[in-house]
Scaffold this motif. Sequence first.
Motif, short mmCIF file in Angstrom:
data_model
loop_
_atom_site.label_atom_id
_atom_site.label_comp_id
_atom_site.label_asym_id
_atom_site.label_seq_id
_atom_site.Cartn_x
_atom_site.Cartn_y
_atom_site.Cartn_z
N SER A 219 8.81 9.05 -4.51
CA SER A 219 7.81 8.65 -3.68
C SER A 219 7.83 7.50 -2.81
N ILE A 220 8.77 6.51 -3.77
CA ILE A 220 9.05 5.25 -2.93
C ILE A 220 10.19 5.55 -1.93
N ALA A 221 10.98 6.31 -2.33
CA ALA A 221 12.09 6.76 -1.37
C ALA A 221 11.61 7.38 -0.15
N ILE B 106 13.23 -2.74 9.37
CA ILE B 106 14.67 -2.27 9.17
C ILE B 106 15.08 -2.48 7.71
N PRO B 107 15.04 -3.64 7.28
CA PRO B 107 15.48 -4.10 6.08
C PRO B 107 14.65 -3.49 5.09
N VAL B 108 13.30 -3.54 5.35
CA VAL B 108 12.36 -2.68 4.25
C VAL B 108 12.87 -1.49 3.97
N ALA B 109 12.82 -0.75 4.98
CA ALA B 109 13.03 0.70 5.04
C ALA B 109 14.32 0.95 4.22
N ILE B 110 15.46 0.13 4.51
CA ILE B 110 16.86 0.46 3.81
C ILE B 110 16.72 0.27 2.47
N LEU B 111 15.93 -0.79 2.25
CA LEU B 111 15.73 -1.54 0.72
C LEU B 111 14.92 -0.31 0.04
N THR B 112 14.03 0.15 0.54
CA THR B 112 13.07 0.99 0.01
C THR B 112 13.84 2.31 -0.19
N MET B 113 14.75 2.92 0.56
CA MET B 113 15.48 4.08 0.28
C MET B 113 16.32 3.90 -0.94
N TRP C 243 4.78 -2.37 -8.57
CA TRP C 243 3.64 -1.65 -9.40
C TRP C 243 4.04 -0.16 -9.49
N ALA C 244 4.21 0.67 -8.53
CA ALA C 244 4.27 1.90 -8.51
C ALA C 244 4.73 2.79 -9.64
N PRO C 245 5.93 2.69 -10.09
CA PRO C 245 6.44 3.24 -11.34
C PRO C 245 5.45 3.11 -12.48
N LYS D 138 0.93 -1.27 0.05
CA LYS D 138 -0.21 -0.09 0.30
C LYS D 138 0.78 1.25 0.05
N ILE D 139 1.90 1.31 0.87
CA ILE D 139 2.88 2.33 0.78
C ILE D 139 3.84 2.36 -0.16
N ALA D 140 4.04 1.43 -1.03
CA ALA D 140 4.82 1.21 -2.07
C ALA D 140 6.32 1.31 -1.49
N ALA D 141 6.61 0.26 -0.51
CA ALA D 141 7.93 0.08 -0.18
C ALA D 141 8.32 -1.08 -0.67
#
Lengths: 477, 100
Positions: free
Chosen positions: A302-304, A274-281, A226-228, A217-220
């Motif tokens: 927006s993903i970042a 934590i891994p999700v946040a790092i990978l997302t950024m 899907w987001a781009p 939902k938050i595109a992490a």
Amino acid sequence: METALKFPVLTPAMPEIIMLIGALAILMLDLIVRKKDFIALASLILAGLVAYNVFGAAGETFGGMFVADGYAMFFKLIFLVSLMLTILISIKYIEVERVNYGEYYSLALFSTLGMMIMASAGDLIVLYLGLELMALSTYVLAGFLKHSLRSNEAAVKYFLLGAFASAFLLFGISLTYGITGTTDIRAVAAYISENGLSENPVLLLSVILFSVAFSFKIAAAPFHMWAPDVYEGAPTSVTAFMSVGPKAAGFAVIGKVFLIAFASAKLSWVQVLIPVAILTMATGNILALMQTNIKRMLAYSSIAHAGYALLGIIAGGAEGMAGVMSYLMIYAFMNIGAFAIVILLRSEGFQGENISDLEGLSKTHPLYAALMLISMFSLTGIPPTAGFIGKFYIFVSAVNAGYTWLVVVAVIFSAISAYFYLRVVMYMYMREPKEEVRLTTSPAVNLALAISTAAVLLIGVLPSSVIDLAMYAAAGF
Amino acid sequence: MVPLEWYIWLATAVFAIGVAGFLTRRNIIIMFMSIELMLNAVNISLISFSYYLQDLRGHILSFFVITVAAAEAAIGLAIIISLFRNKATVHADEMNEMKG
């Protein structure tokens, strides 16, 4: 004498009830009224009326299933602000795209209604229903350009992956219900801490299922694919709406589920996030570097930004949540400001989606170039814009919670992001215009630009206006 | 009496089949059917939890799931039809207008 049948108190749910009736009325109005500008105006008035009512509605009703507290109020303000700005930038745009139908506005209203219900959910059942109402309306909006193959494709991709993610959410809800015997969010929290279930493997599985669903939902990353495509294919006004509203609503329910229901299992979900946040950024910032389409670039951006906001959730507590909330409010203004400029570029027979289309904008339209510059500076996080304040408070809350190394990682990625945001500025200010760029301006878009830029600068100079409100709203965590 | 675990294993298995179908099949309609399978797996688990806990919430949620699934089917098929009008395909790999 007390009767068994008691009618629930409706005051706390008044904004939602007004929104529902108004959205249905606007759907009907569309049959009679020829002029679609009038429908847009009616939707704006409705949104303003609902925002006015949000302040008066406090308390809980329907047996604790619906909670209107400060937390819900703040998120509802974010949704309504983004809805109003979206309506303003849509009026001219959907005319240019030749999809000037009234149901566009009622779909946006229904989607916002779903988000408001999510923010007020006191029970996982209500949370699910709000999420579906938001998602189903947004799927249709993404495919609103019926004759554009890209828009159809965006809608199909969004629909399939969104429905896939909701199934994960439901399985998570079902397992939580199985262990705790309830779906009430606070009762789940109480049951888990009283019975020492925080290490339970089934609970861990349900935490993972919730994480998967919310990451979609938050595109992490790794659930951002899907987001781009969806952001690029959907009508630009809808992209602006999708990148702010549903994302904020996703964070509202993450706060409810992880920080309230699973509060005592924090150790297990932090290890997932934590891994999700790092990978997302990382994916957001690095893949944005090589985009030539500005909508696609803003999608990766927006993903970042979802990655930065996740740091506040990881930090937890009132401070972390207040950081996330003020960040989302600021993000709504700066992102819609940037999309408003992209919308101006679109005119009859000219797509205007490439970054190179902005070349030399400062020579031909200095004012609009300056507004885009402010949005880009804010997205990068350069003071004195609001984007800096948002990032600052999130990073401070993460440092205070003991995640200094995570903040160092985030700052490095934030520095990388300067490259692609400032490249837009470079194109506008340091290149010669290659051809005459005609902007499709209208008073409504100008108003939206004025509001968003004023908010970005004002919050940047006077951060306490938003931060204090967010601190008050997040006091319960 | 059939123990609760059996129902939960059944639900998990059906859910896993749905996930596998979604990830491996490339026909949009079949991917959509896989999602419906996942939702029905959730319904099995909800109803069995509800029965063993002697609590109505699971039943109520499963009714909501069925209702939402119907709405989702209506919207999903409408979106697929509008794609099909522009490009006569229901194959996910042929949806390649956007890349990057």
